[in-house]
Design a protein around this motif. Structure first.
Motif, PDB file in Angstrom:
ATOM      1  N   GLU A  90       0.850  -1.183   0.000  1.00  0.00           N
ATOM      2  CA  GLU A  90       0.000   0.000   0.000  1.00  0.00           C
ATOM      3  C   GLU A  90       0.889   1.237   0.000  1.00  0.00           C
ATOM      4  N   THR A 130       1.319   5.118   0.868  1.00  0.00           N
ATOM      5  CA  THR A 130       0.678   6.166   1.666  1.00  0.00           C
ATOM      6  C   THR A 130       1.515   7.428   1.619  1.00  0.00           C
ATOM      7  N   LYS A 186      -9.232  17.386  16.089  1.00  0.00           N
ATOM      8  CA  LYS A 186      -8.810  15.981  16.147  1.00  0.00           C
ATOM      9  C   LYS A 186      -7.285  15.858  16.222  1.00  0.00           C
ATOM     10  N   ASP A 207       0.489  10.237   9.100  1.00  0.00           N
ATOM     11  CA  ASP A 207      -0.116   9.568   7.948  1.00  0.00           C
ATOM     12  C   ASP A 207      -1.243  10.465   7.448  1.00  0.00           C
ATOM     13  N   LYS A 208      -1.147  10.900   6.190  1.00  0.00           N
ATOM     14  CA  LYS A 208      -2.138  11.859   5.682  1.00  0.00           C
ATOM     15  C   LYS A 208      -3.534  11.266   5.564  1.00  0.00           C
ATOM     16  N   ALA A 209      -3.622   9.990   5.217  1.00  0.00           N
ATOM     17  CA  ALA A 209      -4.935   9.368   5.007  1.00  0.00           C
ATOM     18  C   ALA A 209      -5.691   9.208   6.311  1.00  0.00           C
ATOM     19  N   SER A 210      -5.018   8.717   7.350  1.00  0.00           N
ATOM     20  CA  SER A 210      -5.726   8.429   8.612  1.00  0.00           C
ATOM     21  C   SER A 210      -5.507   9.486   9.689  1.00  0.00           C
ATOM     22  N   GLY A 211      -4.482  10.319   9.506  1.00  0.00           N
ATOM     23  CA  GLY A 211      -4.186  11.336  10.532  1.00  0.00           C
ATOM     24  C   GLY A 211      -3.454  10.762  11.731  1.00  0.00           C
ATOM     25  N   LYS A 212      -2.922   9.540  11.597  1.00  0.00           N
ATOM     26  CA  LYS A 212      -2.223   8.879  12.702  1.00  0.00           C
ATOM     27  C   LYS A 212      -0.843   9.504  12.891  1.00  0.00           C
ATOM     28  N   THR A 261       2.896   9.222  14.554  1.00  0.00           N
ATOM     29  CA  THR A 261       3.871   8.289  15.128  1.00  0.00           C
ATOM     30  C   THR A 261       5.090   9.086  15.563  1.00  0.00           C
ATOM     31  N   HIS A 316       1.491  -4.984   4.510  1.00  0.00           N
ATOM     32  CA  HIS A 316       0.732  -5.663   5.575  1.00  0.00           C
ATOM     33  C   HIS A 316       0.695  -7.152   5.254  1.00  0.00           C
TER      34      HIS A 316
END
Length: 380
Positions: free
Chosen positions: A44, A46, A89, A108-113, A115, A152
């Motif tokens: 994937e 990202t 958020k 992570d731009k897609a999920s906003g996670k 790290t 994954h």
């Protein structure tokens, strides 16, 4: 076997008697076992924002409920620096991760996670003392926004469970998967095939190990025959300790209790009994693992017992002898301890001999010598 395969190759292990549960049919249980042994490696791409935090500025309104929190986050790499406006958020996520200036983070731009990668080397002298968990990393170079490829690894069974019900994730953890409909599996297979063509996914056939395979019945064997022809089938390893015996569900006898047509497709690995030296080495290792001090004479006697009876019986005697030694308040297991437990606990040969000697005193004995009066008394 599982260890040598590595982390990413799926290894599923089942005992044949597990299949005969009340919750699901035999074929469903076998299908689930097969799909647990087939992995899918999903690639994937990202978009990630990676940089060192220069400043976090959060504006909290005076009245708590009047307006949402707003803020600014300044990130830099070795080449550029940018200010980002933050929503409620993201402010929560930053607070949760305890991000402060000097930390190197990835978003992570897609999920906003968010790290936390570590702390920047340039800020390593900010404090006199730091905890051992603080990790120092270099300030990222190049642009702030980067494209990263994430891989994954999941099994087909995990995808099945997650897609078969609304609370699929929970079912995975509790193990209460239930029966999965054939339509769900077909849709997943179609999707995985599409991903393979697009180059997004890769199939990793693993290993399915079935122990006590003689416990399977003829229906399970015919299912295995068909399942092994599938292009995505894993490597099947089966183990059994039976000689020529009846195939469950039929009146026919065959080697290992496996039908000849399936046996013909298998490569049979022959095993040799352990030699005296090998038994001695195994017993030495076992004594070390169980922290049992044993004299040379006792080890020699235990090796002889292992050769004459079985290795498993000799291993069981180690713990029993250690307890006998403990009871007499000794430090090292001696010959007397081994003799004592050998007389207390019987092995298979002695147990069989004992049964044959006293057969007439047991219920349902096959000698037919029971008194007719006793038999009549039981009938009446």
């Amino acid at each position: 076997m599982a260890k040598s395969l590595g982390l990413e190759t799926p290894f599923a292990m089942i005992a044949a008697s597990e299949l005969f549960s009340l919750e699901m049919s035999k074929t469903e249980a076998l299908t689930q076992a097969f799909r647990k042994a087939i992995g899918v490696r999903i690639k994937e791409e990202t978009e990630v924002i990676e940089g060192e935090v220069v400043e976090v500025q959060i504006d909290r309104p005076a009245a708590a409920a009047a307006a949402p929190k707003t803020g600014k986050l300044t990130l830099k790499t070795t080449e550029m620096e940018t200010v980002y406006d933050l929503g409620a958020k993201m402010i929560e996520a930053l607070a949760k991760e305890k991000v402060t200036s000097g930390d190197v983070i990835a978003i992570d731009k897609a999920s906003g996670k968010i790290t936390k990668l570590g702390r920047s080397f340039s800020r390593s002298r900010d404090f006199d003392a730091m905890g051992p968990q603080v990790k120092f990393v270099q300030c990222p170079d190049g642009e702030l926004q980067k494209r990263k490829e994430v891989v994954h690894c999941v099994t087909l069974h995990e995808i099945d469970v997650i897609n078969s019900r609304t609370q699929g994730f929970l079912a995975l953890f509790t193990g209460d998967t239930g029966e999965i409909r054939a339509e769900v599996r077909e849709q997943i297979d179609t999707k995985v095939a599409e991903w393979r063509e697009e180059g997004k996914a890769e199939i990793v056939p693993g290993v399915l190990f079935i122990d006590e395979v003689h416990m399977l019945d003829i229906e399970c064997f015919s299912f295995l025959n068909r399942a092994l022809e599938n292009e995505m089938s894993p490597i099947l390893v089966v183990a059994t300790n039976r000689g020529i015996t009846t195939i469950r569900g039929t009146n026919y006898k065959s080697p290992h209790g496996i039908p000849i047509d399936l046996l013909d497709r298998l490569l049979i690995i022959s095993t040799q009994p352990y030699t005296e030296d090998e038994i001695r080495k195994i017993l030495d290792i076992r004594c070390q693992e169980e922290d049992v001090e044993m004299s040379e004479g006792a080890k020699h006697l235990l090796t002889k017992i292992g050769v004459e009876t079985s290795l498993r019986y000799a291993i069981h005697l180690i713990t029993a002898a250690a307890l006998a030694c403990q009871k007499r308040k000794g430090k090292t297991v001696e010959l007397d301890d081994i003799n004592r437990v050998y007389n207390l606990f019987l092995d298979v040969k002695r147990s069989t001999q004992y049964l044959m000697e006293y057969q007439s005193q047991y219920m349902f004995s096959d000698t037919g010598e029971a008194d007719e009066d006793d038999a009549n008394a039981m009938v009446s």
